[in-house]
Design an enzyme around this catalytic site. Structure first.
Site, PDB file in Angstrom:
ATOM      1  N   CYS A  98     -10.939  15.703   0.876  1.00  0.00           N
ATOM      2  CA  CYS A  98     -11.126  16.257   2.004  1.00  0.00           C
ATOM      3  C   CYS A  98     -12.230  17.277   2.148  1.00  0.00           C
ATOM      4  O   CYS A  98     -12.303  17.816   0.954  1.00  0.00           O
ATOM      5  CB  CYS A  98      -9.664  17.370   2.192  1.00  0.00           C
ATOM      6  SG  CYS A  98      -8.043  16.495   2.223  1.00  0.00           S
ATOM      7  N   LYS A 124     -19.063  -0.500 -10.997  1.00  0.00           N
ATOM      8  CA  LYS A 124     -20.148  -0.361  -9.958  1.00  0.00           C
ATOM      9  C   LYS A 124     -19.824  -1.580  -9.063  1.00  0.00           C
ATOM     10  O   LYS A 124     -19.731  -1.337  -7.899  1.00  0.00           O
ATOM     11  CB  LYS A 124     -21.619  -0.162 -10.176  1.00  0.00           C
ATOM     12  CG  LYS A 124     -22.239   1.047 -10.830  1.00  0.00           C
ATOM     13  CD  LYS A 124     -22.208   2.384  -9.912  1.00  0.00           C
ATOM     14  CE  LYS A 124     -21.103   2.947  -9.850  1.00  0.00           C
ATOM     15  NZ  LYS A 124     -20.964   4.066 -10.789  1.00  0.00           N
ATOM     16  N   ARG A 141     -17.286  12.618   1.232  1.00  0.00           N
ATOM     17  CA  ARG A 141     -16.228  12.803   0.222  1.00  0.00           C
ATOM     18  C   ARG A 141     -14.986  11.715   0.268  1.00  0.00           C
ATOM     19  O   ARG A 141     -14.483  11.846  -0.337  1.00  0.00           O
ATOM     20  CB  ARG A 141     -15.835  14.061   0.579  1.00  0.00           C
ATOM     21  CG  ARG A 141     -16.846  15.109   0.194  1.00  0.00           C
ATOM     22  CD  ARG A 141     -16.522  16.472   0.696  1.00  0.00           C
ATOM     23  NE  ARG A 141     -15.566  17.206   0.053  1.00  0.00           N
ATOM     24  CZ  ARG A 141     -15.636  18.160  -1.031  1.00  0.00           C
ATOM     25  NH1 ARG A 141     -16.809  18.484  -1.622  1.00  0.00           N
ATOM     26  NH2 ARG A 141     -14.384  18.456  -1.704  1.00  0.00           N
ATOM     27  N   HIS A 149      -9.841 -12.331 -27.364  1.00  0.00           N
ATOM     28  CA  HIS A 149      -8.405 -11.968 -27.406  1.00  0.00           C
ATOM     29  C   HIS A 149      -7.480 -12.080 -26.353  1.00  0.00           C
ATOM     30  O   HIS A 149      -6.747 -10.987 -26.005  1.00  0.00           O
ATOM     31  CB  HIS A 149      -8.339 -10.625 -28.181  1.00  0.00           C
ATOM     32  CG  HIS A 149      -8.875 -10.563 -29.592  1.00  0.00           C
ATOM     33  ND1 HIS A 149      -8.354 -11.256 -30.726  1.00  0.00           N
ATOM     34  CD2 HIS A 149     -10.122 -10.311 -29.991  1.00  0.00           C
ATOM     35  CE1 HIS A 149      -9.523 -11.171 -31.706  1.00  0.00           C
ATOM     36  NE2 HIS A 149     -10.527 -10.730 -31.383  1.00  0.00           N
ATOM     37  N   GLU A 188     -19.392   0.355 -17.135  1.00  0.00           N
ATOM     38  CA  GLU A 188     -20.020   1.109 -15.926  1.00  0.00           C
ATOM     39  C   GLU A 188     -20.564   0.203 -14.953  1.00  0.00           C
ATOM     40  O   GLU A 188     -20.171   0.197 -13.656  1.00  0.00           O
ATOM     41  CB  GLU A 188     -21.209   2.207 -16.354  1.00  0.00           C
ATOM     42  CG  GLU A 188     -21.787   2.774 -15.430  1.00  0.00           C
ATOM     43  CD  GLU A 188     -21.078   3.624 -14.114  1.00  0.00           C
ATOM     44  OE1 GLU A 188     -19.784   3.637 -14.603  1.00  0.00           O
ATOM     45  OE2 GLU A 188     -21.409   4.024 -13.272  1.00  0.00           O
ATOM     46  N   ASN A 207      -7.633  22.454   1.932  1.00  0.00           N
ATOM     47  CA  ASN A 207      -8.037  21.342   0.970  1.00  0.00           C
ATOM     48  C   ASN A 207      -6.967  21.626  -0.221  1.00  0.00           C
ATOM     49  O   ASN A 207      -6.782  22.956  -0.650  1.00  0.00           O
ATOM     50  CB  ASN A 207      -9.245  21.197   0.325  1.00  0.00           C
ATOM     51  CG  ASN A 207     -10.310  20.624   1.564  1.00  0.00           C
ATOM     52  OD1 ASN A 207      -9.791  20.220   2.466  1.00  0.00           O
ATOM     53  ND2 ASN A 207     -11.561  20.691   1.134  1.00  0.00           N
ATOM     54  N   GLY A 208      -6.337  20.615  -0.602  1.00  0.00           N
ATOM     55  CA  GLY A 208      -5.522  20.826  -1.905  1.00  0.00           C
ATOM     56  C   GLY A 208      -4.153  20.507  -1.846  1.00  0.00           C
ATOM     57  O   GLY A 208      -3.947  19.647  -0.708  1.00  0.00           O
ATOM     58  N   TRP A 222      -8.225  13.558   3.903  1.00  0.00           N
ATOM     59  CA  TRP A 222      -7.943  12.224   2.859  1.00  0.00           C
ATOM     60  C   TRP A 222      -6.302  12.398   2.805  1.00  0.00           C
ATOM     61  O   TRP A 222      -6.101  13.384   2.026  1.00  0.00           O
ATOM     62  CB  TRP A 222      -8.874  12.292   1.691  1.00  0.00           C
ATOM     63  CG  TRP A 222      -8.450  11.536   0.480  1.00  0.00           C
ATOM     64  CD1 TRP A 222      -7.325  11.657  -0.278  1.00  0.00           C
ATOM     65  CD2 TRP A 222      -9.143  10.329   0.495  1.00  0.00           C
ATOM     66  NE1 TRP A 222      -7.323  10.495  -1.046  1.00  0.00           N
ATOM     67  CE2 TRP A 222      -8.370   9.651  -0.834  1.00  0.00           C
ATOM     68  CE3 TRP A 222     -10.027   9.635   0.886  1.00  0.00           C
ATOM     69  CZ2 TRP A 222      -8.614   8.640  -1.308  1.00  0.00           C
ATOM     70  CZ3 TRP A 222     -10.192   8.297   0.530  1.00  0.00           C
ATOM     71  CH2 TRP A 222      -9.856   7.768  -0.531  1.00  0.00           C
ATOM     72  N   GLU A 236     -16.528  -1.379  -7.177  1.00  0.00           N
ATOM     73  CA  GLU A 236     -16.025  -0.563  -6.167  1.00  0.00           C
ATOM     74  C   GLU A 236     -16.769  -0.562  -4.932  1.00  0.00           C
ATOM     75  O   GLU A 236     -16.374  -0.108  -3.852  1.00  0.00           O
ATOM     76  CB  GLU A 236     -16.400   0.947  -6.775  1.00  0.00           C
ATOM     77  CG  GLU A 236     -17.709   1.572  -7.032  1.00  0.00           C
ATOM     78  CD  GLU A 236     -17.710   2.855  -7.650  1.00  0.00           C
ATOM     79  OE1 GLU A 236     -17.052   3.791  -7.311  1.00  0.00           O
ATOM     80  OE2 GLU A 236     -18.575   3.290  -8.491  1.00  0.00           O
ATOM     81  N   LYS A 253     -15.598  10.749  -2.977  1.00  0.00           N
ATOM     82  CA  LYS A 253     -16.433  11.191  -3.848  1.00  0.00           C
ATOM     83  C   LYS A 253     -15.985  12.129  -4.803  1.00  0.00           C
ATOM     84  O   LYS A 253     -16.352  12.212  -6.050  1.00  0.00           O
ATOM     85  CB  LYS A 253     -17.778  11.758  -3.109  1.00  0.00           C
ATOM     86  CG  LYS A 253     -18.781  12.435  -3.867  1.00  0.00           C
ATOM     87  CD  LYS A 253     -19.530  11.204  -4.463  1.00  0.00           C
ATOM     88  CE  LYS A 253     -20.619  11.480  -5.291  1.00  0.00           C
ATOM     89  NZ  LYS A 253     -21.003  10.375  -6.295  1.00  0.00           N
TER      90      LYS A 253
HETATM   91  C1  F6R Z   1     -17.607   5.936  -9.633  1.00  0.00           C
HETATM   92  C2  F6R Z   1     -17.371   7.257  -9.427  1.00  0.00           C
HETATM   93  C3  F6R Z   1     -16.342   7.726  -9.807  1.00  0.00           C
HETATM   94  C4  F6R Z   1     -16.429   9.404 -10.628  1.00  0.00           C
HETATM   95  C5  F6R Z   1     -15.094   9.767 -10.938  1.00  0.00           C
HETATM   96  C6  F6R Z   1     -15.282  11.306 -11.821  1.00  0.00           C
HETATM   97  O1  F6R Z   1     -18.678   5.586  -9.107  1.00  0.00           O
HETATM   98  O2  F6R Z   1     -18.165   8.141  -8.847  1.00  0.00           O
HETATM   99  O3  F6R Z   1     -15.644   7.180 -10.922  1.00  0.00           O
HETATM  100  O4  F6R Z   1     -17.255   9.144 -11.571  1.00  0.00           O
HETATM  101  O5  F6R Z   1     -14.297  10.183  -9.938  1.00  0.00           O
HETATM  102  O6  F6R Z   1     -15.848  12.081 -10.845  1.00  0.00           O
HETATM  103  P1  F6R Z   1     -16.563  13.295 -11.357  1.00  0.00           P
HETATM  104  O7  F6R Z   1     -17.774  13.045 -12.354  1.00  0.00           O
HETATM  105  O8  F6R Z   1     -17.111  14.321 -10.142  1.00  0.00           O
HETATM  106  O9  F6R Z   1     -15.767  14.039 -12.347  1.00  0.00           O
END
Ligand code: F6R
Length: 579
Positions: free
Chosen positions: A2, A456, A27, A475, A452, A97-98, A71, A459, A574
């Site tokens: 949110c 990427k 976000r 395995h 990683e 928010n929260g 959200w 997602e 985000k």
């Molecule tokens: C993937 C991504 C998420 C964040 C995760 C942690 O591309 O962006 O996996 O890395 O939600 O977020 P932060 O770094 O803000 O704690």
């Protein structure tokens, strides 16, 4: 997750709020709304994208207003559950928010006392509680109502006839932007940057009254003063600047981000106590977990400092016995699990260190020391430049703790990133875009890079991708290899090179299409590979960085070929501010 925006000033509020909501879109959200106070409070809210109902919302008149991108957590995404929420008479409106953990009990009591609820959210209890305490002074009503709430909140409230916004914060970020005869409030600086660079970050327990003349903040019944900070991110930083997507722009910003982060760190002293640490624990999530895994590898391999890495979400509930330094890595500085883990570490009296991208974010207020990454605002949901900036910080720490072993490589690093950005991914994309599953494999420091790369890819392209330590493939996952399942193998010179080649040959023997990332002039690899990507790397640091950037490009172009919503992938937020 949110997002919140508030405006109180001399201009019409609705256009500022709507623009703010657009800036908060990154976000992640499923519905949105605004409330504007004139003679009455007018509310416009709905499920869907801001762009779909923007015209209606913009037309509401009034100079005080609050807005929200939601959200869904409690109650499905629909028009009714969108914020703002009002009290029974529509005289008070709030955005939140929260999570209000005790909302069910509060709601039951409020219903018994005759309140009418119009949504299924936890947040609506807030407007009704404020209503119960309201006697013509919104600040006082909020102060009286908030002690009844358990959980986390950033709240903005307005009341009919009052020329101000009341803001409150508890474990959820809220920043106030100080303009000229106008004041803003938001969950982060992104929607405020084009109006002002002066920001006041609220602390937990703060309740603030905002009007065009200024801001009064109270905490535990007393007036408190919070410093005004200058934010040096520019509005241009949050624009796309000719790129098709923010993610593409952010990938291409990485050489600069890496060197800016290093340059800034070199001007800072590494705290003396950090030089003496004997063990380190690292907590983080998602992409930040992967930079944590690389940090662990480098600390143990180069500094010979034992390091433990935990998912922040697990650490909070199952904290290991610990007394060492705990490092929290988080781009946003607001990830609820990482914040909670750092709080647990503090309850054990452990020294704590934050690595974050956001000035004034929650983690910086809790940790004993903070190292900032200089990535600038990252708008795309998928983390790219913030990861590279985290690596700059973490490699710098390793360099400092090991007496300069990485200094030369770090100096050459941004050249390697620049050269990687020139790589052509067309053949690799063609190999990946129709796949249902893809494996990413690496060993040693390239194992976190494989993880990683897979994250990427999944997602933003929605192709199922798994990262594996190459030795583990035999395995179990071997059963899934076939002509339809490409494998992306990271294979560069080093102690695991030969065994990696054997792994690759074994996979190739199952008919698996092999996309191999290796170094220039490696004819053996080129011969085995279906697609060979030649990395411009020559040492540990540049291998990690070049492989990371190449996999970002591969994921980006694959998602682009599939026509995905790259900057806002489905179901993702985000900043994950709930546990
Ligand atoms: C993937 C991504 C998420 C964040 C995760 C942690 O591309 O962006 O996996 O890395 O939600 O977020 P932060 O770094 O803000 O704690």
């Amino acid at each position: 997750m949110c997002g919140i925006i508030g405006y109180c000033g001399l201009s019409q509020a609705a256009p500022v709020l709507v623009k703010g909501l657009r800036r908060l879109e990154y976000r992640g959200y499923d519905s949105y709304g605004i409330a504007v106070s004139n003679r009455d409070i007018a509310v416009s809210k709905r499920q869907g994208k801001v762009s779909e109902g923007e015209r209606d919302a913009r037309s509401i008149r009034g100079k005080i207003g609050i807005g929200h991108t939601r959200w869904a957590t409690h109650g499905v995404p629909n028009d009714r559950n969108a914020h703002p929420h009002t009290d029974c008479r529509g005289d008070i409106a709030i955005v939140h928010n929260g999570i209000i953990e005790n909302y069910a009990a509060l709601k039951r009591d409020l219903l018994e006392r005759g309140h009418t609820f119009r949504s299924d959210t936890d947040s609506e209890v807030i407007s009704h509680l404020i209503e119960e305490h309201y006697t013509g002074d919104l600040m006082k009503a909020v102060e009286d109502a908030l002690p009844l709430l358990e959980g986390s909140y950033a709240i903005l409230a307005i009341a009919r006839g009052e020329k101000r916004i009341v803001a409150a914060r508890q474990s959820s970020p809220l920043v106030i932007g100080m303009g000229d005869q106008e004041v803003f409030a938001a969950s982060d600086m992104t929607p405020i940057l084009e109006y002002t660079e002066r920001a006041v970050f609220l602390e937990d327990g703060d309740i603030a009254s905002l009007d065009p003349r200024g801001v009064v903040i109270r905490n535990s019944g007393r007036v408190v003063v919070r410093p005004t900070e200058l934010i040096d991110w520019s509005f241009d930083d949050v624009k796309k600047g000719g790129f098709r997507h923010y993610m593409e722009k952010e990938i291409y910003e990485q050489p600069e981000v890496f060197s800016n982060t290093l340059r800034t760190l070199k001007r800072e002293e590494v705290p003396k106590w950090l030089r003496k640490v004997k063990r380190i624990s690292i907590v983080s999530c998602g992409t930040s977990f992967h930079s944590g895994l690389l940090f662990k590898y480098l600390l143990e391999e180069i500094c010979r400092i034992p390091a433990r890495l935990e998912f922040a979400s697990e650490f909070k509930y199952f904290p290991p016995p610990l007394s060492e330094l705990v490092v929290g890595i988080t781009q946003s500085g607001e990830t609820a699990d990482t914040i909670a883990a750092i709080k647990v570490a503090k309850s054990y009296n452990c020294p704590t260190l934050a690595v974050t991208n956001v000035l004034g974010s929650s983690i910086t207020r809790i940790a004993d020391h903070t190292f900032y990454t200089q990535a600038g605002p990252e708008i795309s949901v998928a983390a790219t430049k913030s990861f590279i900036a985290q690596l700059a910080v973490l490699m710098h720490i390793v360099d400092e703790l090991s007496g300069g072993t990485l200094t030369e490589s770090l100096e050459r690093a941004n050249r390697a990133i620049e050269e990687t950005l020139l790589l052509d991914m067309e053949r690799a994309v063609a190999c990946c875009q129709d796949a249902a599953h893809i494996f990413f494999v690496g060993r040693g420091p390239l194992y976190p890079v494989a993880l990683e790369g897979a994250l990427k890819m999944k997602e933003i392209s929605y192709i199922h991708a798994e990262g594996y330590a190459a030795g583990e493939i035999k395995h179990g996952p071997f059963a899934l290899l076939s002509e339809e399942t490409p494998v992306i193998a990271l294979c560069t010179p080093g102690p695991t090179y030969n065994v990696m080649i054997s792994n690759i040959r074994e996979m190739k023997a199952r008919g698996t299409p092999m996309i191999i990332l290796g170094e220039d002039g490696d004819w053996d690899l080129e011969e085995i590979a279906d697609v060979f990507i030649s990395l411009p790397s020559h040492d540990l640091v540049t291998r990690i960085l070049a492989a990371t950037v190449a996999l970002q490009l591969l994921a980006y172009h694959t998602a682009e070929a599939l026509g995905r919503d790259i900057d806002k992938p489905r179901n993702l937020a985000k900043s994950v501010t709930v546990e």
